[in-house]
Scaffold this motif. Structure first.
Motif, mmCIF file in Angstrom:
data_model
loop_
_atom_site.group_PDB
_atom_site.id
_atom_site.type_symbol
_atom_site.label_atom_id
_atom_site.label_comp_id
_atom_site.label_asym_id
_atom_site.label_seq_id
_atom_site.Cartn_x
_atom_site.Cartn_y
_atom_site.Cartn_z
ATOM 1 N N ASP A 393 0.809 -1.215 0.000
ATOM 2 C CA ASP A 393 0.000 0.000 0.000
ATOM 3 C C ASP A 393 0.850 1.276 0.000
ATOM 4 O O ASP A 393 0.308 2.379 0.094
ATOM 5 N N SER A 394 2.158 1.156 -0.093
ATOM 6 C CA SER A 394 3.048 2.304 0.063
ATOM 7 C C SER A 394 3.354 2.968 -1.272
ATOM 8 O O SER A 394 3.163 2.374 -2.338
ATOM 9 N N ALA A 395 3.859 4.195 -1.197
ATOM 10 C CA ALA A 395 4.214 4.943 -2.411
ATOM 11 C C ALA A 395 5.576 4.525 -2.952
ATOM 12 O O ALA A 395 5.802 4.547 -4.161
ATOM 13 N N PHE A 396 6.494 4.132 -2.061
ATOM 14 C CA PHE A 396 7.849 3.790 -2.488
ATOM 15 C C PHE A 396 8.079 2.290 -2.597
ATOM 16 O O PHE A 396 9.199 1.840 -2.844
ATOM 17 N N GLY A 397 7.021 1.493 -2.376
ATOM 18 C CA GLY A 397 7.142 0.053 -2.520
ATOM 19 C C GLY A 397 7.819 -0.641 -1.358
ATOM 20 O O GLY A 397 8.414 -1.713 -1.535
ATOM 21 N N MET A 398 7.729 -0.055 -0.157
ATOM 22 C CA MET A 398 8.352 -0.664 1.023
ATOM 23 C C MET A 398 7.543 -0.305 2.252
ATOM 24 O O MET A 398 6.831 0.712 2.261
ATOM 25 N N SER A 399 7.630 -1.136 3.269
ATOM 26 C CA SER A 399 6.887 -0.887 4.506
ATOM 27 C C SER A 399 7.434 0.350 5.218
ATOM 28 O O SER A 399 8.522 0.851 4.894
ATOM 29 N N GLY A 400 6.696 0.827 6.227
ATOM 30 C CA GLY A 400 7.115 2.004 6.981
ATOM 31 C C GLY A 400 8.496 1.850 7.611
ATOM 32 O O GLY A 400 9.366 2.707 7.418
ATOM 33 N N PRO A 401 8.752 0.743 8.368
ATOM 34 C CA PRO A 401 10.086 0.570 8.968
ATOM 35 C C PRO A 401 11.206 0.492 7.936
ATOM 36 O O PRO A 401 12.290 1.025 8.143
ATOM 37 N N ALA A 404 11.981 3.944 6.647
ATOM 38 C CA ALA A 404 12.786 4.709 7.602
ATOM 39 C C ALA A 404 14.264 4.378 7.451
ATOM 40 O O ALA A 404 15.128 5.269 7.511
ATOM 41 N N ILE A 405 14.578 3.099 7.242
ATOM 42 C CA ILE A 405 15.976 2.683 7.067
ATOM 43 C C ILE A 405 16.524 3.200 5.741
ATOM 44 O O ILE A 405 17.636 3.741 5.676
ATOM 45 N N TRP A 406 15.750 3.034 4.677
ATOM 46 C CA TRP A 406 16.169 3.491 3.341
ATOM 47 C C TRP A 406 16.433 4.986 3.334
ATOM 48 O O TRP A 406 17.484 5.446 2.858
ATOM 49 N N PHE A 407 15.513 5.759 3.879
ATOM 50 C CA PHE A 407 15.688 7.206 3.915
ATOM 51 C C PHE A 407 16.894 7.581 4.789
ATOM 52 O O PHE A 407 17.625 8.523 4.477
ATOM 53 N N GLY A 408 17.121 6.831 5.856
ATOM 54 C CA GLY A 408 18.274 7.098 6.711
ATOM 55 C C GLY A 408 19.586 6.961 5.957
ATOM 56 O O GLY A 408 20.486 7.806 6.077
ATOM 57 N N ILE A 409 19.719 5.902 5.170
ATOM 58 C CA ILE A 409 20.946 5.711 4.394
ATOM 59 C C ILE A 409 21.084 6.822 3.354
ATOM 60 O O ILE A 409 22.189 7.326 3.102
ATOM 61 N N LEU A 410 19.969 7.230 2.753
ATOM 62 C CA LEU A 410 20.031 8.306 1.755
ATOM 63 C C LEU A 410 20.521 9.613 2.374
ATOM 64 O O LEU A 410 21.385 10.298 1.806
ATOM 65 N N VAL A 411 19.980 9.982 3.530
ATOM 66 C CA VAL A 411 20.372 11.270 4.111
ATOM 67 C C VAL A 411 21.803 11.201 4.658
ATOM 68 O O VAL A 411 22.529 12.206 4.624
ATOM 69 N N VAL A 412 22.235 10.037 5.148
ATOM 70 C CA VAL A 412 23.622 9.916 5.597
ATOM 71 C C VAL A 412 24.566 9.984 4.395
ATOM 72 O O VAL A 412 25.649 10.582 4.475
ATOM 73 N N LYS A 413 24.152 9.406 3.268
ATOM 74 C CA LYS A 413 24.960 9.543 2.045
ATOM 75 C C LYS A 413 25.011 11.007 1.610
ATOM 76 O O LYS A 413 26.064 11.486 1.142
ATOM 77 N N MET A 414 23.911 11.727 1.764
ATOM 78 C CA MET A 414 23.929 13.161 1.466
ATOM 79 C C MET A 414 24.860 13.893 2.429
ATOM 80 O O MET A 414 25.540 14.851 2.044
ATOM 81 N N ALA A 415 24.902 13.440 3.674
ATOM 82 C CA ALA A 415 25.827 14.043 4.639
ATOM 83 C C ALA A 415 27.271 13.794 4.215
ATOM 84 O O ALA A 415 28.139 14.666 4.357
ATOM 85 N N GLU A 416 27.560 12.597 3.688
ATOM 86 C CA GLU A 416 28.883 12.308 3.123
ATOM 87 C C GLU A 416 29.204 13.299 2.003
ATOM 88 O O GLU A 416 30.299 13.867 1.945
ATOM 89 N N ALA A 463 17.017 4.486 -6.986
ATOM 90 C CA ALA A 463 16.366 3.659 -8.008
ATOM 91 C C ALA A 463 16.276 2.194 -7.595
ATOM 92 O O ALA A 463 15.322 1.501 -7.971
ATOM 93 N N PHE A 464 17.252 1.723 -6.825
ATOM 94 C CA PHE A 464 17.284 0.305 -6.427
ATOM 95 C C PHE A 464 17.403 0.206 -4.909
ATOM 96 O O PHE A 464 18.500 -0.028 -4.366
ATOM 97 N N PRO A 465 16.295 0.355 -4.195
ATOM 98 C CA PRO A 465 16.334 0.315 -2.713
ATOM 99 C C PRO A 465 16.860 -0.994 -2.150
ATOM 100 O O PRO A 465 17.323 -1.040 -1.004
ATOM 101 N N GLY A 466 16.821 -2.059 -2.941
ATOM 102 C CA GLY A 466 17.309 -3.352 -2.465
ATOM 103 C C GLY A 466 18.769 -3.326 -2.064
ATOM 104 O O GLY A 466 19.200 -4.118 -1.231
ATOM 105 N N ILE A 467 19.566 -2.416 -2.664
ATOM 106 C CA ILE A 467 20.972 -2.279 -2.276
ATOM 107 C C ILE A 467 21.062 -1.947 -0.792
ATOM 108 O O ILE A 467 21.962 -2.411 -0.093
ATOM 109 N N VAL A 468 20.121 -1.148 -0.324
ATOM 110 C CA VAL A 468 20.098 -0.731 1.080
ATOM 111 C C VAL A 468 19.401 -1.749 1.963
ATOM 112 O O VAL A 468 19.864 -2.063 3.067
ATOM 113 N N LEU A 469 18.305 -2.311 1.485
ATOM 114 C CA LEU A 469 17.379 -3.023 2.357
ATOM 115 C C LEU A 469 17.612 -4.524 2.441
ATOM 116 O O LEU A 469 16.984 -5.187 3.280
#
Length: 476
Positions: A393-401, A404-416, A463-469
């Protein structure tokens, strides 16, 4: 004035203070305290032109001030006493102990003997050596400083362009933000109240992927421009295998942390904090074995304490501001505004990441995440469908938890990414500070190609959240 208006005014004032040069911790703490006082003042329906007696005004003032002091005063103990925060000094200590155990030299020597034969080999070796050191150090700045002393002289000796050599070290140092143990991932987990173990697991593959992208970029540049990075050959197989044992403590620490977070053969051995503590003890024993004595141990402990206090001070100040945001209801208002936009959720996410890239030009990574996540994180979760949404039922094709993990890795990569972007790119200043023959402008010029590598990496992670998840999904 309603709470949202107060939130906007106070947040604007805080940004002005930061731009003018005030430390994030003090600007955020001051803004949060003033904001809390202002909100409780307004709750009394006090008007500046009201005909109130002095005693009534004083009572309103004292009441609002007492509330602000009470709420702001509770933050340092209630939040910083959380057990998960003990990971930060443990991870920092691992890095400093590893430096005094001369593991940095051992890792660089092993990488050089095994990889330096490829085009741009010494630069590629530096990237993988920084990635290896990142596995026992949660501090990007420390990684950049150490390898500026070790790797740049080696590259200059065989004819590398000094700007390119400096750029390789500055960019390689950023890998410590993503590859566990990572202090920034721990801070993210605390702010958004997510499982720190899963976040640490999620950082391994994206961190390794970032290192591979850097290496590919360097090889491509060396192939096109023959003079940039001549290969280094001449190492025998015996010399290569002899270089491995001194670097084995890093492998031991990585294995311990993984098994304390996730054991593929059964239950986890313990908590991430316990795994980090055992890893620190192993590095400590290795440092003693390799000649560390009391002066070096004292320096390592003092450096650990200084960096820990700096990070904790930022956390204290920002959490006071975060508490104010809750009273002002600004995160809810921002989430409602974001979800009401007539744009696709993925496009909005990309715009948020671009905003991080711009903001990171003017703020340090930890301060940037601490200040923005209380507002941005709820908005991203709302875009996906909420904290408890199912993947179907999600917009990004992944559950809420998982989101949260996927977005966390993205923002930490942006911090890098922000650690090497002008004008504040901290790693670039550190490399220039360590080397007298380099200016900050030299380092920024040398690091420019790595902007493209980071952009490509972030695009792949989006594009490929599976790399993170994939790894955290194994935990269940």
């Amino acid at each position: 004035m309603d709470p949202i208006e107060i939130g906007l005014w106070v947040s604007s004032g805080m940004l002005v203070m930061v731009i003018l040069g005030m430390r994030v911790a003090f600007a955020a703490g001051m803004a949060g305290f003033v904001g809390i006082f202002w909100i409780f003042w307004e709750k009394k329906d006090y008007a500046w032109d009201a005909l109130l007696f002095w005693n009534e005004r004083r009572e309103i003032w004292d009441g609002a001030l007492a509330k602000a002091f009470l709420i702001a005063g509770q933050v340092p103990h209630s939040k910083v006493s959380a057990q998960v925060l003990s990971l930060i000094p443990v991870f920092i200590m691992i890095g400093y102990m590893a430096y005094h155990a001369r593991l940095t030299t051992a890792v660089f020597e092993a990488a050089k003997r095994w990889i330096a034969w490829v085009p741009g080999g010494l630069a590629v070796s530096t990237v993988f050596a920084t990635a290896g050191f990142a596995a026992v150090s949660g501090a990007s700045v420390a990684t950049a400083a150490v390898f500026a002393r070790i790797a740049i002289p080696e590259m200059l000796k065989i004819g590398y362009n000094k700007q390119f050599a400096a750029g390789v070290v500055a960019a390689g140092g950023t890998l410590a933000s993503l590859i566990p143990p990572s202090a920034i991932l721990v801070i993210y987990a605390i702010i958004v109240e997510q499982d720190v173990g899963k976040l640490l697991l999620a950082g391994f593959i994206p961190g390794a992927f970032s290192a591979i992208v850097y290496a590919g970029l360097i090889i491509g540049i060396a192939v096109i421009f023959k003079s940039v990075g001549p290969p280094v050959s001449g190492f025998t197989w015996k010399e290569r295998f002899e270089s491995l044992p001194p670097a084995l403590p890093i492998v031991a620490v990585v294995v311990i942390i993984i098994f304390f977070v996730y054991n593929p053969f059964g239950d986890a051995w313990g908590t991430p904090t316990e795994g980090g503590a055992i890893g620190a003890f192993i590095i400590f024993l290795m440092a003693l074995y390799r000649g560390m004595r009391w002066p070096a141990l004292k320096e390592a402990l003092l450096d650990t304490a200084k960096l820990t206090v700096m990070i904790f001070t930022i956390i204290w100040g920002v959490l006071i501001y975060v508490r104010f945001l809750g009273f002002a209801k600004l995160p809810d208002a921002f989430s409602d505004w974001i979800t009401a936009l007539e744009m696709s959720p993925m496009l909005i996410l990309v715009c948020i990441l671009l905003a991080y890239a711009v903001l990171g030009m003017f703020m340090d990574a930890i301060g940037m995440l601490l200040l923005t996540l209380p507002v941005v994180y709820p908005a991203v979760m709302a875009l996906n469908g909420g904290e408890n949404v199912a993947a179907a039922d999600s917009a990004f094709g992944m559950s809420g938890p998982m989101c949260a993990i996927w977005f966390g890795i993205l923002v930490v990569k942006m911090a890098e990414f922000c650690l090497i972007t002008p004008p504040i790119g901290l790693n670039c200043f550190v490399v220039a500070g360590v080397r007298d023959d380099l200016t900050v402008q030299d380092v920024f010029k040398g690091v420019t190609p790595f902007f493209l590598a980071d952009a490509a990496t972030i695009a792949m992670l989006v594009a490929f959240p599976g790399i993170v998840l994939w790894l955290p999904s194994l935990v269940g």
